[in-house]
Design a protein around this motif. Structure first.
Motif, PDB file in Angstrom:
ATOM      1  N   LYS A 430       1.124  -1.663   0.558  1.00  9.01           N
ATOM      2  CA  LYS A 430      -0.306  -0.146  -0.247  1.00  9.01           C
ATOM      3  C   LYS A 430       1.181   1.298   0.206  1.00  9.01           C
ATOM      4  O   LYS A 430       0.446   2.301  -0.372  1.00  9.01           O
ATOM      5  CB  LYS A 430      -0.801   0.375   1.214  1.00  9.01           C
ATOM      6  N   ASN A 434       1.101   3.702  -3.084  1.00  9.09           N
ATOM      7  CA  ASN A 434       0.715   5.717  -2.971  1.00  9.09           C
ATOM      8  C   ASN A 434       2.563   6.133  -3.233  1.00  9.09           C
ATOM      9  O   ASN A 434       2.109   7.659  -3.865  1.00  9.09           O
ATOM     10  CB  ASN A 434       0.714   5.873  -1.562  1.00  9.09           C
ATOM     11  N   ILE A 453      -6.979   3.689  -4.021  1.00 16.96           N
ATOM     12  CA  ILE A 453      -6.914   2.606  -3.953  1.00 16.96           C
ATOM     13  C   ILE A 453      -7.008   1.812  -2.518  1.00 16.96           C
ATOM     14  O   ILE A 453      -7.251   2.511  -2.117  1.00 16.96           O
ATOM     15  CB  ILE A 453      -4.756   2.805  -3.897  1.00 16.96           C
ATOM     16  N   CYS A 455      -6.051  -1.198  -0.673  1.00 15.33           N
ATOM     17  CA  CYS A 455      -5.523  -2.629  -0.175  1.00 15.33           C
ATOM     18  C   CYS A 455      -5.343  -2.445   1.115  1.00 15.33           C
ATOM     19  O   CYS A 455      -4.837  -1.802   1.932  1.00 15.33           O
ATOM     20  CB  CYS A 455      -3.867  -1.679  -0.854  1.00 15.33           C
ATOM     21  N   ASP A 457      -3.436  -2.968   5.136  1.00 11.88           N
ATOM     22  CA  ASP A 457      -1.864  -2.340   5.453  1.00 11.88           C
ATOM     23  C   ASP A 457      -1.148  -3.391   5.428  1.00 11.88           C
ATOM     24  O   ASP A 457       0.006  -2.888   5.878  1.00 11.88           O
ATOM     25  CB  ASP A 457      -2.691  -1.300   6.690  1.00 11.88           C
TER      26      ASP A 457
END
Length: 577
Positions: A430, A434, A453, A455, A457
């Motif tokens: 994740k 980013n 997004i 996803c 963590d």
């Protein structure tokens, strides 16, 4: 006279007894093997039973790190008659006790009880030591108990002797029984038959008939009747033979006459055969000519095959050259993508740096004014307050723009270094996604496109991060350039789901989509819908190769005109290279 050792009765008796002896040996050997297997299974069961006797105390000793007590238990186990060796290891596979006849164990810890054979005639039962505390279990080590074939044989020794003795007694009794029966029922009648047949006189057939002394009617009685019938037939045959000799003499005269006519016929056939041989010779010459023509044709075909083989080698060389050129084009496309990223980041970094330079110049000017007022003794409180206010605003502006430039450079540095390197490392997916999206900010800032997004963590993957950056960069730029070509605001959704060993990435946009014929060639090299407009046709091909060959995963594409485009990637959580 026939040697008695080679008589039919002796051979038959020998074969019967040989078959019986072989069967007896096989059956006895099978019984011994069965006894051995049963005894081995019983000893293996006893070794497993020993687990319930000492595993609790040994597990506690291992848990409490009381290695002296563990060794004492191993010594005590060696006193048992069925135990020839004991191995005790801790959870790291280090030996605490290794006594007696043992074998090298695998370094990995044992997680369940197993019985297995070892070299040197030993076998053992290995099982883990699991300590339970507060409802939790912990593996503290494992134990291997060894036994051997000598212990098995010591248990079944009496049974083996009994089986062998029983087989010997039965064999001896049967040999005696067979010899008596064969002598009475076969050997003596055969000797009498042989003696009477040896007294055969062709001139006195009546006295040459058999008269066997056989108490019961059997095959010898039938043989006697058949032989005597043969004698009667021979007597009748002699009478008929004398008459046949007279007829034969008459037939010989007729045969001589027939031979003369036959010789004349043979002469005619010989002449015909000579003509046929001449025809065959002519056909042979024609066949030789055809063989020469066929040989010439084979040589021509061999020459053509050599030429074809040469052309194939040249074609293979050309294919290698094309593959090298293709690899160079793919690498150029990757570098071009990285160059575009550099240009966009450089433009975005220049803005905050320019603001920082302006703010620094303004602050320097205000500081010079304050210093001049201080030296001229004209510095007042209001002047100082104005300077402090301007300085605070300038520093805030300078700090915000420098942080913005630092974040851009940090994201670009990580993504750019990853794209230029194939080194593997562990990444949080994740966070890395980013960073990739942030590195693409220059391409998105002039648009209203949105990237979502989804996803977890906790998703962590081990791979070459540059491969992921290249894949997502190509997908996003493909959506921006192709999918959102005539759209002011597009949406990209990236959804990540984790399985035990694999990772599924669902990438989709709401762009204009692709027709069926373009979708079938979507991953082909050099295929592009923007030929002549800057499209190279290598972006999706590079993405496909990175997923399937470098990451050892799978990628599928789905699209319909007007309904956007979707990629579904399945890759392993850990690199398989």
């Amino acid at each position: 006279m026939t040697n008695e050792k080679s008589t039919l009765s002796k051979k038959l008796l020998t074969r019967v007894l040989s078959v019986y002896f072989i069967l007896t040996v096989i059956v006895t050997a099978g019984q011994i093997v069965t006894e051995y297997v049963n005894a081995k299974s019983h000893i293996a069961g006893e070794l497993q039973t020993l687990k319930n006797t000492f595993s609790t105390s040994l597990t506690r000793a291992m848990w409490e790190l009381n290695m002296a007590q563990a060794k004492s238990i191993a010594v005590g186990l060696m006193e048992l008659p069925i135990v020839e060796g004991v191995q005790i290891r801790d959870e790291n596979g280090q030996y605490i006790a290794n006594l007696g006849r043992t074998s090298e164990q695998p370094h990995s810890p044992i997680i369940k009880g197993v019985v297995q054979d070892h070299v040197g005639g030993t076998f053992g039962y290995s099982f883990p030591l699991i300590f339970e505390f507060s409802g939790r279990t912990s593996l503290v080590g494992d134990v291997a108990l060894y036994s051997s074939a000598q212990i098995i044989f010591s248990r079944i020794e009496v049974g083996i002797f009994f089986l062998i003795g029983n087989a010997i007694i039965k064999t001896a009794f049967l040999v005696f029984l067979f010899m008596s029966a064969f002598r009475t029922m076969l050997t003596n009648p055969l000797n009498e038959l042989r003696q009477q047949i040896s007294d055969f006189d062709i001139d006195d057939l009546e006295t040459s008939k058999l008269h066997l002394n056989v108490p019961d009617k059997n095959e010898f009685t039938l043989l006697e009747q058949a032989y005597n019938g043969l004698i009667d037939g021979m007597a009748d045959f002699q009478k008929r033979l004398n008459g046949a000799q007279a007829e034969l003499q008459n037939a010989n005269r007729l045969l001589d006459d027939h031979n003369i006519s036959l010789e004349q016929e043979v002469a005619k056939k010989t002449a015909t055969l000579s003509k046929i041989m001449l025809d065959l010779e002519q056909q042979k010459d024609e066949l030789i000519v055809n063989q020469r023509e066929l040989r010439q044709e084979n040589e021509n075909r061999q020459f053509i095959e050599d030429e074809l083989r040469k052309r194939n080698n040249e074609l293979a060389s050309s294919m290698d050259t094309l593959q090298l050129a293709k690899d160079q084009l793919v690498e150029s496309e990757r570098m071009a993508s990285l160059g575009g990223l550099v240009a966009g980041i450089a433009h975005d970094v220049n803005t905050p740096l320019g603001v920082g330079v302006t703010a620094t110049s303004f602050l320097q000017e205000r500081l010079n004014t304050l210093e001049k007022a201080y030296h001229e003794k004209t510095l007042t409180g209001s002047t100082m307050n104005t300077f402090l206010s301007d300085a605070q605003q300038t520093i805030t502006l300078l700090t915000n723009n420098l942080n913005r430039a630092s974040n851009l450079i940090s994201s670009f540095k990580q993504v750019a270094v990853d794209q230029a390197s194939e080194a593997e490392r562990e990444i949080n997916l994740k966070e890395y996604l980013n960073e990739i999206i942030q590195s693409l900010a220059p391409s998105l800032k002039k648009t209203q496109h949105v990237i979502n997004i989804s996803c977890p963590d906790s998703v962590v993957i081990v791979c070459a991060p540059g491969m992921l950056a290249q894949i997502f960069t190509n997908m996003v730029m493909n959506s921006i350039i192709h999918g959102f070509e005539d759209m002011s605001k597009g949406t990209i959704d990236i959804k990540v789901s984790q399985q035990p060993e694999t990772l599924t990435i669902d990438y989709s946009d709401n762009g204009k989509g692709l027709p069926k014929d373009s979708l079938a060639k979507h991953f082909d090299a050099f295929y592009t819908t923007r030929r002549g407009k800057g499209g190279s046709g290598l972006g999706t091909h590079i993405m496909y190769n990175l997923v399937t060959q470098t990451l050892k995963g799978d990628i599928e594409v789905f699209s319909e005109p007007g309904h956007g485009l979707q990629y579904v990637l399945t890759i392993p959580l850990h690199s398989q290279r």
